[in-house]
Design an enzyme around this catalytic site. Structure first.
Site, mmCIF file in Angstrom:
data_model
loop_
_atom_site.group_PDB
_atom_site.id
_atom_site.type_symbol
_atom_site.label_atom_id
_atom_site.label_comp_id
_atom_site.label_asym_id
_atom_site.label_seq_id
_atom_site.Cartn_x
_atom_site.Cartn_y
_atom_site.Cartn_z
ATOM 1 N N CYS A 301 0.769 -1.459 -0.054
ATOM 2 C CA CYS A 301 0.142 0.187 -0.056
ATOM 3 C C CYS A 301 1.317 1.201 0.124
ATOM 4 C CB CYS A 301 -0.927 -0.157 0.864
ATOM 5 S SG CYS A 301 0.079 0.338 3.517
ATOM 6 N N HIS A 349 -2.675 1.548 6.276
ATOM 7 C CA HIS A 349 -3.288 1.109 5.452
ATOM 8 C C HIS A 349 -2.904 2.638 4.961
ATOM 9 C CE1 HIS A 349 -4.447 -0.946 1.792
ATOM 10 N NE2 HIS A 349 -5.737 -0.047 1.372
ATOM 11 N N HIS A 361 -5.707 1.473 -4.661
ATOM 12 C CA HIS A 361 -5.051 1.189 -3.047
ATOM 13 C C HIS A 361 -4.414 -0.476 -3.751
ATOM 14 C CE1 HIS A 361 -8.162 -1.306 -0.668
ATOM 15 N NE2 HIS A 361 -8.138 -0.853 -1.360
#
Length: 389
Positions: A301, A349, A361
């Protein structure tokens, strides 16, 4: 973290009856056996699909947090290795200069020996553990020429500097070894969490997998609904702002917009950079999530967001924990394309906002870079929004 169901013991109650001690003991034994049977379900019992889904999500979250820890440790390892290499190069160069100074002193000793001068003194110097102490205790310096004194000074200086650099290099090597051990631990932690998640999923029957897919679909539909709601709210707010600006211009004339020129220029500059970051991110859609990866074939990520903004000329740090501190934090209601959206209390994240409540993402292991609602895990897990440039 979800666990297997536990059933509370029902127990046995007899009201209004006084029993003798033996009967009381027997009743107690029966109650204990009943509790034991209730507290220890059979080996065939399984967690519900909802429990499996929650536990798998938790494991992936933990794996992602461990991935960011791995990323941070790997970056620290690279920095420490660079420092160690630099120190070792410095030590090598200083050792070479020290050897040159020693050779020059050796030539002086040989010359003194041939002339019958103080060869033993110079020879003792070369063997001395601390030349400076030796000079402090003798009169050798008074018998040296100016050229010899320079050579001796060089020797003493290089020996001290080399000794210091060797100590620094040794300490840095120890630190690097410790960090490398932490890196291996982080890597093992990620692998363990992922293996546990895969093991849970592998034990599901076809029917259970279908039910799990239905749960995921329902979550996605809710996330998409929330995204559309955010897009509508932002559109309404933008329309209201435009109407207010038009009304003000009608009332005060064209000079009313003068004060917003600087803000408009800033917005335009950010939009231009954000467009480049988004164009890069869109080109990565479909590439696999690989923990620790920074491209070009795969990403995790923070590796994706770092690479996307680098394409726009903005350098972001490697981890989510550092990226969240770069730029300006803005409210979710003011989110714009290009902003970074961070998730979970541990900020493990991140995604790149594209507009209309959606982001690009790298979700998790086994998945691919994709466009998805920022509410994919519910609004409660959104930690913050940061405008990085």
């Amino acid at each position: 973290m979800a666990s297997h169901r536990k059933w509370s013991p029902t127990g046995t109650r007899i009201a209004g009856i006084r029993t003798p001690a033996l009967a009381t003991a027997a009743l107690t034994s029966v109650a204990l056996l009943s509790q034991t049977a209730n507290a220890a379900p059979s080996a065939d019992s399984k967690p519900s699909i909802e429990e499996v889904e929650k536990k798998v999500d938790d494991l992936y979250h933990q794996a992602e947090a461990a991935t960011e820890k791995y990323n941070a440790t790997r970056e620290k390892t690279a920095q420490q290795r660079k420092r160690v290499d630099s120190l070792l190069d410095d030590v090598a160069q200083r050792t070479e200069k020290l050897n040159t100074a020693r050779d020059e002193l050796g030539s002086f000793a040989a010359a003194q020996y041939r002339t019958g001068a103080s060869a033993p003194d110079t020879a003792t110097l070369l063997l001395a553990d601390n030349p400076q102490d030796y000079f402090d205790q003798t009169q050798l310096m008074s018998r040296l020429t100016s050229r010899q004194k320079v050579a001796v000074d060089d020797y003493i200086t290089e020996q001290a500097a080399t000794t210091k650099k060797r100590a620094e290099a040794s300490q840095s090597l120890q630190t690097l070894t410790t960090t490398q051990s932490a890196l291996r631990t982080s890597k093992a932690d990620v692998q363990r969490k992922l293996a546990e998640a895969r093991d849970l999923l592998s034990k599901l029957t076809a029917e259970e997998k279908a039910r799990l897919a239905a749960i995921e679909k329902k979550k996605q539909e809710e996330a998409d609904r929330k995204a559309a709601e955010l897009a509508q709210q932002q559109a309404a707010a933008e329309k209201k702002a435009q109407e207010a600006a038009a009304q003000q211009q009608t009332t005060t004339g064209t000079t009313a917009t003068t004060g917003t020129t600087g803000s408009s220029a800033t917005d335009s500059s950010y939009t231009a950079k954000a467009d480049k970051a988004l164009a890069f991110a869109r080109a990565q859609v479909g590439k696999p999530y690989v923990w620790g990866a920074t491209g070009p074939g795969s990403y995790d990520c923070s590796g994706l967001t770092q690479a996307a903004w680098k394409a726009a000329g903005v350098d972001l740090p490697r981890t989510t924990w550092d990226q969240v501190n770069v730029g300006t934090t803005v409210p979710l209601s003011d989110i714009k394309p290009g902003d970074l959206v961070f998730f979970y209390d541990d900020i493990s994240h991140v995604g790149l906002y594209v507009g209309n409540g959606m982001m690009i993402h790298a979700p998790k292991p086994g998945a691919y870079v994709r466009e998805e609602s920022i509410f994919y895990g519910g609004e409660s897990i959104i930690h913050s929004v940061v405008r990085p440039a």
